[in-house]
Every structure is written in C-alpha cells, then in structure tokens.
Write a protein that holds these residues in place. Structure first.
Motif, PDB file in Angstrom:
ATOM      1  N   VAL A 188       7.676   7.276 -92.555  1.00 38.31           N
ATOM      2  CA  VAL A 188       8.494   6.229 -91.938  1.00 38.31           C
ATOM      3  C   VAL A 188       8.235   6.230 -90.438  1.00 38.31           C
ATOM      4  CG1 VAL A 188      10.801   5.280 -91.638  1.00 38.31           C
ATOM      5  CG2 VAL A 188      10.302   6.646 -93.674  1.00 38.31           C
ATOM      6  N   ASN A 189       7.871   5.075 -89.913  1.00 41.82           N
ATOM      7  CA  ASN A 189       7.770   4.890 -88.474  1.00 41.82           C
ATOM      8  C   ASN A 189       9.140   4.434 -87.994  1.00 41.82           C
ATOM      9  OD1 ASN A 189       7.426   3.637 -85.877  1.00 41.82           O
ATOM     10  ND2 ASN A 189       5.234   3.592 -86.240  1.00 41.82           N
ATOM     11  N   LEU A 190       9.877   5.337 -87.371  1.00 45.97           N
ATOM     12  CA  LEU A 190      11.262   5.049 -87.010  1.00 45.97           C
ATOM     13  C   LEU A 190      11.369   4.032 -85.882  1.00 45.97           C
ATOM     14  CD1 LEU A 190      12.618   8.671 -87.327  1.00 45.97           C
ATOM     15  CD2 LEU A 190      13.002   6.772 -88.895  1.00 45.97           C
ATOM     16  N   ALA A 191      10.339   3.912 -85.063  1.00 47.14           N
ATOM     17  CA  ALA A 191      10.354   2.892 -84.021  1.00 47.14           C
ATOM     18  C   ALA A 191      10.348   1.499 -84.633  1.00 47.14           C
ATOM     19  CB  ALA A 191       9.147   3.067 -83.106  1.00 47.14           C
ATOM     20  N   SER A 192       9.560   1.311 -85.676  1.00 50.46           N
ATOM     21  CA  SER A 192       9.513   0.011 -86.353  1.00 50.46           C
ATOM     22  C   SER A 192      10.842  -0.293 -87.037  1.00 50.46           C
ATOM     23  CB  SER A 192       8.379  -0.003 -87.376  1.00 50.46           C
ATOM     24  OG  SER A 192       7.123   0.173 -86.747  1.00 50.46           O
ATOM     25  N   LEU A 193      11.441   0.731 -87.647  1.00 41.42           N
ATOM     26  CA  LEU A 193      12.754   0.541 -88.265  1.00 41.42           C
ATOM     27  C   LEU A 193      13.776   0.130 -87.219  1.00 41.42           C
ATOM     28  CD1 LEU A 193      14.834   0.801 -90.543  1.00 41.42           C
ATOM     29  CD2 LEU A 193      14.945   3.258 -90.060  1.00 41.42           C
ATOM     30  N   LEU A 194      13.768   0.799 -86.081  1.00 42.22           N
ATOM     31  CA  LEU A 194      14.704   0.475 -85.007  1.00 42.22           C
ATOM     32  C   LEU A 194      14.502  -0.955 -84.529  1.00 42.22           C
ATOM     33  CD1 LEU A 194      16.854   1.440 -82.955  1.00 42.22           C
ATOM     34  CD2 LEU A 194      14.963   2.170 -81.500  1.00 42.22           C
ATOM     35  N   SER A 195      13.261  -1.364 -84.370  1.00 44.72           N
ATOM     36  CA  SER A 195      12.962  -2.714 -83.902  1.00 44.72           C
ATOM     37  C   SER A 195      13.511  -3.757 -84.875  1.00 44.72           C
ATOM     38  CB  SER A 195      11.454  -2.887 -83.735  1.00 44.72           C
ATOM     39  OG  SER A 195      11.137  -4.179 -83.286  1.00 44.72           O
ATOM     40  N   LEU A 196      13.367  -3.503 -86.169  1.00 41.42           N
ATOM     41  CA  LEU A 196      13.875  -4.439 -87.169  1.00 41.42           C
ATOM     42  C   LEU A 196      15.400  -4.495 -87.148  1.00 41.42           C
ATOM     43  CD1 LEU A 196      13.280  -6.340 -89.577  1.00 41.42           C
ATOM     44  CD2 LEU A 196      13.461  -4.329 -91.055  1.00 41.42           C
ATOM     45  N   LEU A 197      16.048  -3.337 -87.077  1.00 44.60           N
ATOM     46  CA  LEU A 197      17.513  -3.302 -87.054  1.00 44.60           C
ATOM     47  C   LEU A 197      18.055  -4.086 -85.869  1.00 44.60           C
ATOM     48  CD1 LEU A 197      18.217   0.450 -87.932  1.00 44.60           C
ATOM     49  CD2 LEU A 197      18.557  -1.528 -89.422  1.00 44.60           C
ATOM     50  N   GLU A 198      17.477  -3.880 -84.704  1.00 47.56           N
ATOM     51  CA  GLU A 198      17.963  -4.576 -83.517  1.00 47.56           C
ATOM     52  C   GLU A 198      17.589  -6.046 -83.549  1.00 47.56           C
ATOM     53  OE1 GLU A 198      16.344  -2.158 -80.362  1.00 47.56           O
ATOM     54  OE2 GLU A 198      18.207  -1.011 -80.237  1.00 47.56           O
ATOM     55  N   GLY A 199      16.451  -6.364 -84.176  1.00 43.37           N
ATOM     56  CA  GLY A 199      16.011  -7.749 -84.240  1.00 43.37           C
ATOM     57  C   GLY A 199      16.925  -8.640 -85.056  1.00 43.37           C
ATOM     58  N   VAL A 200      17.595  -8.066 -86.077  1.00 37.93           N
ATOM     59  CA  VAL A 200      18.494  -8.867 -86.912  1.00 37.93           C
ATOM     60  C   VAL A 200      19.957  -8.631 -86.556  1.00 37.93           C
ATOM     61  CG1 VAL A 200      16.850  -8.959 -88.809  1.00 37.93           C
ATOM     62  CG2 VAL A 200      18.542  -7.116 -88.755  1.00 37.93           C
ATOM     63  N   GLY A 201      20.220  -7.927 -85.456  1.00 38.32           N
ATOM     64  CA  GLY A 201      21.590  -7.738 -85.012  1.00 38.32           C
ATOM     65  C   GLY A 201      22.322  -6.581 -85.643  1.00 38.32           C
ATOM     66  N   LEU A 202      21.636  -5.784 -86.478  1.00 38.81           N
ATOM     67  CA  LEU A 202      22.319  -4.668 -87.125  1.00 38.81           C
ATOM     68  C   LEU A 202      22.609  -3.525 -86.158  1.00 38.81           C
ATOM     69  CD1 LEU A 202      20.802  -4.279 -90.688  1.00 38.81           C
ATOM     70  CD2 LEU A 202      23.188  -4.614 -90.081  1.00 38.81           C
ATOM     71  N   GLY A 203      21.967  -3.545 -84.987  1.00 38.84           N
ATOM     72  CA  GLY A 203      22.249  -2.504 -84.010  1.00 38.84           C
ATOM     73  C   GLY A 203      23.690  -2.504 -83.551  1.00 38.84           C
ATOM     74  N   GLU A 204      24.398  -3.634 -83.730  1.00 34.63           N
ATOM     75  CA  GLU A 204      25.797  -3.728 -83.324  1.00 34.63           C
ATOM     76  C   GLU A 204      26.757  -3.356 -84.452  1.00 34.63           C
ATOM     77  OE1 GLU A 204      26.425  -7.632 -81.801  1.00 34.63           O
ATOM     78  OE2 GLU A 204      24.542  -7.660 -80.706  1.00 34.63           O
ATOM     79  N   ASP A 205      26.233  -3.135 -85.643  1.00 31.22           N
ATOM     80  CA  ASP A 205      27.086  -2.801 -86.777  1.00 31.22           C
ATOM     81  C   ASP A 205      27.599  -1.370 -86.622  1.00 31.22           C
ATOM     82  OD1 ASP A 205      27.939  -1.899 -89.410  1.00 31.22           O
ATOM     83  OD2 ASP A 205      27.031  -3.741 -90.187  1.00 31.22           O
TER      84      ASP A 205
END
Length: 624
Positions: free
Chosen positions: A566-583
């Motif tokens: 798992v590339n965690l940087a890519s996962l982080l980018s996706l989470l923040e890209g769809v607004g899940l970083g605020e969940d």
C-alpha cells in the motif's frame, strides 16, 4: 496526475479537486452530518487497528525514563489467568537499541518530542490527580507490564480507550479508565523494582478513589464502590476491576496461568526478537455469540483476524519502520473449530496470498492477495467481517440522511453497498456454497488512481470451474436484486459474462464479470467500473514485475514474499480529494498517514502449524 507543488505524493490541483467533487454532486456525499460527527466521535473506528492500539496501551510507559533500580524481572503473563480472552504485554523499561528504536519510531509517527510520557495516564485510576512519571511511577516500575481482559463489558469502554489512545487522549490529553462498574473486567499488571514504593503508590491511588479494605482468599486489597480494585499480588502492582484482581489472586495461588498455556507458549516461542510489545488473543475464551463475521466489537475483530486459531501480534520498532508480526497457531483440541475445520482468518489468508498478489495490476497503489478465499473463516468471510465491523462504527445511514437531507450518500451506506455482493458470495447456505464457493480459488483486491475520476478497484477471484463461475455472474445479479439492487446485462471487453449493478449506498455502478486473462486463467471480478474489470483481466503490467514488489520484499526481509503493498501517500491523496479527511472517523488517523510512506505485508510458514503475516509500516525520514 498533475501537481502544483513539490509535494512528493503529488497532491491534486484545486481545480481538479473541485471537478472531482462536482462529479459526485454539489453536496459532498462523503461529508458527515453534525449528527454523524457526534456519533463517530463516540465510536471511532479504532478497532481496525486493534493490535497496534492494545499494544500501545500496554507499552504506554516505554522509553519514559532511565533503567529500573535493582530487582529481578518478572513476566506479568505468569499472573494472568489462562482463560483471559485478550492479553497485551510489553517491555516498559527498555534499554539499549530497543529503547532508542522505540523512541525514534514513535517520534516519527507522532511528531512528539516525548511520545510515550503522556500515556502514563493509563494508570490514572478514578479520583487520582494527573500522574507525573518521574515522581509517581519511575521509582517503583519494573521492566515489564501487561493488561488483560476477562470480560469486555457492554458499554464500549475498551473501544473508547482505544479511540483515546490512537487519538492522543482527546481534548484533555488523558486516557480513560476502562474498568469498574459497567466497563470491562480485567486488570493492568505491572512488574516492580521497589516493592515498598509500589505499595505506597497503590495505597495512594486507592485513597483517592475512596476505596475500602477488603480481602480475597487471604490476600488484602482495596476496592471502591465503583467496582475498581487496587492490590499488590506477589511482586506485581495490580490495578483493575475487582473481578480482575480476584483473577490475578486465583492465578497466583495455583490457578492456570497464561504463561503455562500451551497455545500461548508455542506462539511466544516463535515471536520475533526485538519486540517491544505483543497482543495475544485466545479464541476459546471469546464470548459466545459475539465473535465472527456477524458480530461486533473486539471479539468479532479478533475472530476476523485470527479465525478459530490463537493469535499473537508482536510490535518490533526500528528507526525507519514499525513491524507487526501476526502469528496464528493451530487450534487446540476441543476448540470450536473441530466441526468446521481450523481457520486462521484474514491473517492466514493474507499470509498465503503471494500468487494472487503478483497477478494484480502493476500500477495499483493498494494490492492485497488473500489466498484461497472460499469456506468458513476464509479470506472472503474475513474481508466481509472486517467491512461489517467498520460499518457498525458509523452509526445509522438512514439517520444520517434524515438528519441532513442534502447528503445523498453516507460512509456507512457505501460500506453497506460494498458488503452486498460479499454477503451473497459468502452466504452460509448449501445453495450459496454450490453457486459460489465451489469454484473459488485464490483472490486479490486492488485499487489504482488517486482521484475519483481515475479510481479503479476490484476484487479478483480465480475460478477452478469456468462454467460455474460464468453462471455465477447471473446468480449474483439475482441475489443483489433480492436485496433491492438493480442489475442489467453488460458487454465488457474480455468478459464472457457481465452485468452492471446498482447497489443501495454506492454512488457508482458495480461491474461484475467473468472472463479469461492472457494466460487463459478464468477470473471472476467485481469492479468499481468496466475499466476496473478490464484492468483485472488484462493488466498492462502486474505487481510481480513492479517496483512496489521489490520494495515490499526488501522491507519484509527474511525471504518473505509480499502479498500486501500500500502506498499510503496515494491513499491520503484520495481521502483528502473526496473530502474524507474531514470525517471524524478518518481525521484522527491523517497525522499517522502523513508520517508514513508504505505498508508492506507477506507471509511465512514457521512450522508446527504456525503461520506468520508480517506487516511493515515505513516511516518518513525525520525532518532536519
């Protein structure tokens, strides 16, 4: 992906983010309502990291100070009852390289100068003032500590404790006390280096709690009206529930101890060198009716991970990574697995998943092989169980939508949507076993693309019977229609049978297909899109030839072949890209993701019926 900054992970441009969100609707369906935020604040998905979290509790004092004063080292497992469902032990006064590695890894992961000291509050019993490690604990603490549970309670106290441990103790920076009335039953057991000072500490804690003198089997202890108990048993400080203290006394007076248990001893004998802490789960002692894919909470998660087998997870820190070695042993005679066969849950499935992993699309930032997934306790049931557990932590999808009508999709709804096909495939019925399990071979899951517009993902299952798996496409479509979904025939390049399915809760249409890859192997695919299916059947490259494979292999060491990358940087980018970083169920983990680079995993047969899944979390270099 285009970037507008030198960020090494390639964060998407703001205009790209806006375009992705518009593609999902003006109202961000991932943004939880206020009602959802409050609910998730109470029930954070800390259970997904149960092994690491429990280890953090037991190891909470590691690296706090200098070496202990004179005194012998005693193993708390010798005072813990053999029937305890969950036990975590740790070296809490490490020295040498273990001390420096533990401190370096924790600093990188938490970005705190003294990452362990704040967790001394795990010893702050009800009524006690804030503890100072150097003044209150260091003078008497020995090298080892443990925490065990005989009953996990019904109030969510253990889950709350894990949430606070992972989230830094919440707004107050303290860790809640899990024991006592209405909470879990069990105790913290601490080795001592100075017994007189240890007794003084226990007496002070009992006085602050308003405890009264009591005794059990001739051993004096203090007990509060709230069900908390304080004792020194042999040379151990014991703090916990009254039932937990009684269990330690019973063990000290000749009762079977965890240290003498055959399953525990076998797993401990193969544990990795340099472990700071470990978590042991005993499936024989898990509460009946609360374990398995349909259960909830800690028992269900431990069963999902280890199946019917004993499970021990060791934490090994280094200056550049944190390794978790999850070992599953053979089920002992008389265990519940006799009627269903021994199963080793997701740990065993992932440990055997190298072949399936190597065949997944090479551009994947998440790839995991699950070995042969059919059957009770197999990888498919484990995957379903893990998703089910995460789903139980998100509150009611209907309540979220009702509380905020503009929210078209909830996180819980998405999870329920993903579970729909998995539940049908893993249904515990003779018909489902004939329709689905009978042809299933090895499986893997993947995800690629770091924006919603690029995202491709799927579950890929090798078929041992092409005719049966081809027929299973229509049968799965029929099963989804019975649950309220829609499914229509589709044409997908490379597929011999295909449908597109709309499932309640999912904002995308699933593609379900059966076809052959370039080598002629028949594969059954559930993908997030038709392009996901096409990539699964005929990927431009595979993980076996990717740079990620070699990097994972080097990270794992010991000749272990990777089955997870798992590339965690890519996962982080996706989470923040769809607004899940605020969940609220995601945001507490973002600092840890930013501090990490990759997650690598792979399995190894240790002999004697023991399988190991090693997970290695790479850490970002320290900032100069």
């Amino acid at each position: 992906m285009r970037v507008d900054s030198p960020h090494p992970w390639g964060r998407p441009r703001q205009d790209s983010l806006a375009r992705e969100r518009r593609a999902w609707g003006d109202a961000n369906p991932w943004r939880p309502s206020r009602h959802s935020r409050q609910e998730r604040d109470r029930r954070l998905a800390a259970l997904a990291a149960i092994g690491l979290a429990l280890t953090a509790l037991a190891a909470s004092l590691a690296g706090c100070g200098s070496s202990p004063s004179t005194g012998t080292s005693a193993d708390p497992a010798g005072a813990v009852p053999a029937a305890a469902p969950v036990y975590a032990g740790a070296v809490v006064r490490p020295t040498g390289s273990l001390q420096s590695d533990a401190l370096a890894a924790a600093k990188k992961l938490t970005h705190q100068a003294d990452p362990y000291r704040r967790l001394v509050a795990v010893l702050q019993t009800p009524g006690s003032p804030a503890l100072d490690y150097g003044r209150d604990v260091a003078p008497w603490l020995g090298p080892n500590a443990g925490i065990f549970f005989t009953s996990l309670g019904s109030s969510g106290s253990v889950e709350s404790l894990l949430q606070q441990a992972l989230g830094g103790g919440g707004a107050t920076g303290t860790i809640g006390w899990p024991f006592g009335a209405g909470g879990a039953q069990g105790a913290i057991v601490l080795d001592t280096s100075d017994l007189a000072k240890a007794r003084s500490f226990v007496a002070g804690a009992a006085a602050h709690a308003g405890a009264h003198a009591s005794s059990y089997r001739g051993v004096a202890y203090q007990a509060s009206s709230g069900g908390d108990a304080f004792a020194v048993v042999d040379r151990f400080v014991v703090l916990g529930s009254e039932a937990g203290v009684h269990a330690v006394i019973d063990t000290a007076q000749g009762g079977a101890s965890l240290k003498s248990d055959a399953s525990y001893s076998q797993l401990l004998s193969v544990a990795p060198a340099g472990a700071l802490a470990h978590v042991y789960s005993n499936p024989r002692a898990l509460p009946k009716g609360r374990a398995g894919a349909g259960g909830r909470g800690l028992p269900a998660l431990l069963t999902t991970l280890g199946g019917t087998s004993p499970l021990d997870v060791s934490l090994v820190p280094s200056s550049s990574s944190i390794a978790l070695d999850a070992d599953v042993g053979p089920s002992p005679a008389g265990a519940a697995s006799e009627s269903t066969g021994r199963t080793s849950g997701l740990v065993g499935a992932a440990a055997a998943g190298n072949k399936a992993f190597g065949e997944l699309p090479g551009e994947s930032w998440l790839a995991a092989g699950l070995g042969k997934i059919g059957g009770a306790g197999g990888g498919l049931q484990g995957l379903q169980g893990l998703l089910s557990l995460v789903g139980t932590l998100g509150g009611s999808a209907a309540a979220e939508t009702a509380a905020s009508p503009q929210v078209a999709v909830s996180v819980k709804g998405v999870i329920e949507g993903l579970l729909a096909p998995l539940k049908a495939l893993a249904a515990n019925s003779a018909q489902a076993r004939r329709d689905f399990e009978s042809w299933m071979g090895e499986a893997g899951t993947f995800a690629s693309g770091t924006s919603i517009l690029e995202l491709k993902a799927g579950l890929v299952i090798d078929s041992n019977d092409p005719a049966a798996s081809r027929a299973a496409v229509a049968k799965l479509a029929a099963a989804l229609r019975k649950t309220g979904g829609e499914a229509t025939p589709a044409t997908i390049l490379g597929a011999e049978a295909a449908v597109e399915a709309k499932v309640t809760g999912l904002p995308v249409t699933l593609a379900i297909a059966d076809g052959r890859d370039s080598s002629g192997q028949t594969k059954f695919v559930i993908g997030l899109s038709t392009t996901s299916v096409q990539d699964a059947l005929n990927p431009p490259s595979t993980m076996s030839s990717s740079a990620s494979y070699g990097a994972a292999q080097r990270a794992l060491g010991e000749g272990i072949q990777p089955s997870i990358a798992v590339n965690l940087a890519s996962l982080l980018s996706l989470l923040e890209g769809v607004g899940l970083g605020e969940d609220p169920s995601v945001s507490p983990f973002l600092p840890y993701l930013r501090a990490s680079t990759t997650l690598s995993g792979g399995g190894k047969d240790l002999g004697g019926g023991v399988q190991r899944l090693r997970l290695v979390l790479g850490l970002q270099p320290a900032k100069s």
